[in-house]
Motif scaffolding. Structure first.
Motif, PDB file in Angstrom:
ATOM      1  N   VAL A 180       0.689  -0.824  -0.185  1.00 31.19           N
ATOM      2  CA  VAL A 180       0.213   0.070   0.382  1.00 31.19           C
ATOM      3  C   VAL A 180       1.057   1.099   0.145  1.00 31.19           C
ATOM      4  N   LEU A 181       1.848   1.675   0.625  1.00 27.88           N
ATOM      5  CA  LEU A 181       2.545   2.403   0.738  1.00 27.88           C
ATOM      6  C   LEU A 181       3.303   3.091  -0.148  1.00 27.88           C
ATOM      7  N   ARG A 182       4.039   1.364  -0.890  1.00 24.85           N
ATOM      8  CA  ARG A 182       4.791   2.032  -2.578  1.00 24.85           C
ATOM      9  C   ARG A 182       3.415   2.104  -3.282  1.00 24.85           C
ATOM     10  N   ARG A 183       2.760   2.223  -3.529  1.00 21.84           N
ATOM     11  CA  ARG A 183       2.196   1.687  -4.465  1.00 21.84           C
ATOM     12  C   ARG A 183       1.609   2.905  -4.555  1.00 21.84           C
ATOM     13  N   LEU A 184       0.937   4.417  -2.954  1.00 21.83           N
ATOM     14  CA  LEU A 184       1.103   5.988  -2.960  1.00 21.83           C
ATOM     15  C   LEU A 184       1.948   6.325  -3.640  1.00 21.83           C
ATOM     16  N   LEU A 185       2.947   5.745  -2.743  1.00 25.62           N
ATOM     17  CA  LEU A 185       4.401   6.788  -3.303  1.00 25.62           C
ATOM     18  C   LEU A 185       4.717   6.988  -4.697  1.00 25.62           C
ATOM     19  N   ARG A 186       4.353   5.580  -5.450  1.00 25.20           N
ATOM     20  CA  ARG A 186       4.292   5.553  -7.013  1.00 25.20           C
ATOM     21  C   ARG A 186       3.394   6.150  -8.005  1.00 25.20           C
ATOM     22  N   ARG A 187       2.205   6.056  -7.162  1.00 28.33           N
ATOM     23  CA  ARG A 187       1.110   6.429  -7.810  1.00 28.33           C
ATOM     24  C   ARG A 187       1.446   8.325  -7.475  1.00 28.33           C
TER      25      ARG A 187
END
Length: 879
Positions: free
Chosen positions: A301-308
């Motif tokens: 979830v953290l990685r997804r938010l950062l990448r988005r």
């Protein structure tokens, strides 16, 4: 009502309920503790569920909090609308069997109308359809106009989740005015439009549902109040959405300064500004509570938010890393209520920067590829983007499926997620052997069997021997009265010196004797009720519940564990000294053999750094520092600078272990009383555990001597194999052998080149004319990937109209290489697409550039069929 800042509103609310006898608790961490049902804390009451169920006694019957929350169910909608966000704060006041409706309802009204001075004529109340008691309180005790009370059904005003505590609720709405109305004749409280905003919800947990439609009343009903702080701030500040609230606006303004784009410039750029603002808020808080980027669970979830967020930065024209710069503004806006953000600032900023840099290395290539594939789909008239291509982007190029879906949606396409999921599942089954943590299930059910057993008195900090009484015996997971020789049992004593596994330190072993039995204790754990569980084998005689026993810890093993545990504290202090204060403990295992310490850092340690760390630890060992263990209030411990475990939740009193002025940490483990007793410290390995997490393993005491003996033996063996009399000559001999191997490699490369040339001459002669290009398609036994690449290079040099599809099989492994020369490219040939289609026929996948591409296959036996199809594939492409 007057304009009030978000931070001021938080303090006003908490102070008000403190005046009503509530205990103010700090926000719980976003990582749920002892709750596997949640990925991240998503409501004010979530971390206090066990207070409501009675499993855990609350610190006070009245509690108030402002809880940080993350909800991820509709990430795709964040930014698209101004309503959605992933991070929010939930204000709450809770009663655990204390006050009920007659207090909760008047207090809610008093706070809204007297403290915040919200206009009464703008407030509306909803109650559950049949809750006449709440209606009477609102009308007769509070004095609200009955016309401003709306009764709603079970779907809206009854809180129930399966079986367990449940009940009706009452909500307070704010009327923003007719200008926000949808205009429908039915528009009113509960309408989906923006006119009526629900901001306060009081849940009356008064029933205990059995999940079958029966609702017996609870003996001690509870109150669970939730109010969104962002939503309340919108009302108090007269703004339309959370992105216009003061603290959030300050974050957005920083982003606007970096991007040169202001909120309101265009609907499209507004979406990106909202995405970045929300996602940076979320990631700062998540990292601050110990969430680390990964490809699974909350880390994903953290990685997804950062990448988005990073992708939307690119949409605004920013191609450098920048999210980490915005983190400072998030910390500044929230440090008053959440001081841990300032404490973890270095860690948060560095992790965000490293993660964004890592993503930027692949995102540009991934964007180019995904747009190319989407172009092909649109040109072909398709509406669904291939799941196989989405998987290729994710698996080969590291481009997240979420971004693929988002970009596809922007172009009116959906993604074949079923095919993507199937391919992802197949890959995981291939890549990951099934693992089962036997220890996690071994003692299941013991908590139920030990209900009513008082917590064990642990006396093991000062002694390794104790006398106690057997309170319970478990055999095969069930309570029993006795155990005899040969039985494997779990024994609970009233007091023990055996340390129970926790905090990364393994449990003690030893012996236990009664007048009639002898037991070997093989491990010690504890349950949530703090019963110490001695896992043992009965060696002789019979042990009965109630027996008096003498229990003695294996002292030599415990001392070795203590040496390793104290060295772990020195190691963390040394790592922070050498690498920086972003270093935080991310896990550890301390046993009698070695210390394994995981910590937050973003690159492999150099040999020089490792040597500095090792020397620092040994210097403190040789200094003979006194090691002190003291219990103290947590605030006092923080003032002393004691290190807390990253993301851990502590009670009001903590145990602090200090080694002189060098190291001070919160810790419940056992330690040497002087660093000199560690003897010596030697690092044996350094490795990566996950993105942003490194691992150091080290040995102490006698284990250092054993390690050095092992190294000496290996050196002697290596010297013997290489026919060197003196191990000191090994380096010289290794250099000599390396030079010889390089010469052999050069000879082999030359031979491979000559072999490729010989084969190519015959292949050129047999080239077929296909749609304006010449095609070479062949399977070559014994050709590895390097030979295939060399042959493809020859193809591009030989003639401009050639396309080569070459397959090689060596040692059961099959590879396919495709090359397209210059003229062939102009006529539509594309090596990456050709190799993808050919490889798919042999159960493989791959891709690459238009002029050169490689792929692997799973079924070498299907290569002939795949190569035969090349002519048709190329013909269709170059028409």
């Amino acid at each position: 009502m007057k304009w009030t800042g978000l931070n001021e509103l938080r303090e006003i609310y908490l102070s008000y309920f403190e005046s009503k006898g509530h205990l103010r608790l700090p926000s719980f961490p976003l990582i749920p503790k002892d709750d596997n049902s949640l990925l991240l804390i998503n409501s004010g009451m979530a971390p206090m569920k066990k207070y409501f169920t009675g499993e855990v006694t609350p610190p006070r019957k009245r509690v108030t909090t402002c809880q940080k929350c993350i909800r991820t169910g509709d990430i795709e909608n964040v930014g698209i609308t101004a309503r959605h966000g992933t991070f929010f704060e939930m204000l709450g006041n809770f009663s655990f069997g204390d006050y009920f409706k007659h207090e909760a309802i008047p207090w809610a009204w008093e706070f809204c109308t007297k403290v915040l001075e919200l206009p009464v004529d703008k407030l509306w109340v909803t109650i559950y359809l049949d809750d006449d008691e709440a209606h009477d309180i609102w009308v007769n005790e509070v004095g609200i106009d009955p016309k401003h009370i709306v009764r709603l059904g079970k779907e809206d005003n009854f809180w129930e989740h399966g079986s367990g505590p449940c009940g009706p609720c009452s909500e307070i709405y704010f009327d923003r005015g007719e200008q926000y109305s949808c205009g429908k004749p039915t528009c009113g409280v509960g309408c989906d439009c923006d006119r009526y905003v629900e901001f306060w919800n009081v849940v009356f947990s008064q029933f205990d549902s059995d999940g079958k439609g029966n609702y017996p009343p609870m003996e001690h009903p509870n109150i669970d109040t939730g109010m969104g702080l962002d939503r309340l701030a919108c009302i108090m500040q007269g703004v339309d959405n959370l992105f216009l609230v003061d603290t959030v606006q300050n974050i957005m303004k920083h982003i606007s300064k970096i991007t040169g784009v202001d909120y309101g410039d265009s609907p499209k750029s507004d979406i990106s500004l909202r995405v970045i603002t929300d996602h940076v808020r979320s990631t700062v808080f998540m990292i601050g509570d110990g969430v680390m980027p990964s490809n699974e669970g909350r880390g994903y979830v953290l990685r997804r938010l950062l990448r988005r967020a990073a992708r939307h930065g690119r949409l605004l024209g920013v191609h450098d890393t920048f999210l980490w710069r915005v983190a400072d503004t998030v910390i500044t806006e929230n440090r008053g209520a959440y001081p841990e953000l300032a404490e973890k600032r270095d860690m948060i900023v560095k992790l965000m920067r490293v993660e964004e840099e890592s993503f930027s290395k692949t995102v540009d290539q991934g964007l180019s590829l995904v747009n190319g594939y989407l172009d092909d789909t649109v040109k072909a008239g398709g509406k669904v983007f291939s799941g196989a291509e989405a998987f290729l982007l994710s698996d080969t190029y590291g481009f997240p499926i979420d971004l693929t879906k988002e970009i596809a949606a922007e172009r009116g396409l959906s993604v074949d997620e079923e095919e993507f999921a199937r391919l992802m599942k197949e890959q995981k089954e291939r890549a990951r052997a099934a693992r089962k943590n036997a220890g996690a299930d071994a003692w299941a059910g013991e908590n139920d069997q030990l209900e009513g057993i008082p917590e064990t008195d642990f006396v093991g900090y000062g002694t390794m021997k104790t006398e106690g009484r057997v309170l319970a015996i478990l055999k095969d997971g069930l309570r029993c009265e006795s155990a005899t020789a040969g039985d494997e049992v779990t024994v609970v004593l009233d007091r023990t010196a055996f340390y129970a596994e926790s905090g990364g330190q393994v449990g003690d072993t030893g012996v236990m004797e009664s007048d009639g039995a002898v037991l070997a204790v093989t491990g010690t754990t504890k349950n949530h009720a703090k019963n110490y569980l001695h896992h043992a084998a009965v060696k002789a005689g019979e042990l009965r519940a109630g027996d008096a026993v003498k229990a003695e810890v294996d002292a030599s093993r415990r001392l070795a564990i203590m040496r390793n545990h104290t060295s772990a504290h020195l190691l963390q202090a040394a790592l922070r000294s050498v690498l920086g204060t972003h270093v935080e403990q991310a896990g550890q295992l301390v046993d009698e053999h070695r210390v394994r310490f995981d910590f937050t850092h973003f690159s492999a340690l150099t040999g020089e750094e490792l040597k500095k760390v090792e020397n620092l630890v040994n210097a403190e060992i040789l200094s003979g520092l006194s090691v002190e263990c003291r219990e103290m209030p947590i605030e006092e411990a923080k003032k002393l600078g004691a290190m807390a475990l990253f993301g851990e939740k502590y009670g009001s009193v903590v145990r602090v272990v200090s080694a002189g002025d060098f190291s001070s940490e919160f810790c419940g483990g056992t330690h040497t009383d002087n660093t000199a007793k560690i003897g010596l410290f030697k690092i044996v390995s350094e490795s990566s555990v996950a993105a942003g997490v490194r691992r150091v393993e080290a040995v102490t005491g006698n284990n250092v001597l054993a390690y050095l003996d092992e190294l000496a033996g290996e050196l002697q063996q290596a010297a013997s194999v290489l026919k060197v009399n003196n191990p000191a000559e090994l380096a010289q001999r290794a250099e000599q052998i390396s030079a010889e191997l390089k010469e052999k490699d050069r000879e082999l490369e030359s031979l491979n080149g000559r072999l490729a040339s010989m084969r190519m001459e015959s292949l050129f002669a047999g080239a077929k004319q296909v749609g304006g290009v010449r095609l070479i398609a062949a399977k070559l036994d014994g050709a590895d990937a390097e030979v295939l690449r060399m042959m493809c290079d020859r193809v591009k040099e030989h003639a401009p109209d050639l396309v080569a599809v070459l397959a090689g099989v060596q040692d059961g492994k099959a590879n396919i290489a495709v090359a397209c020369a210059q003229e062939a490219l102009k006529k539509g040939a594309h090596a990456g697409k050709i190799v993808k289609e050919v490889a798919a026929l042999a159960g493989g996948g791959g891709g690459g550039r238009p002029d050169s591409a490689m792929a692997g296959t799973k079924h070498p036996e299907k290569l002939d069929e795949a190569i035969s199809a090349a002519e048709k594939i190329v013909a269709n492409m170059v028409k």
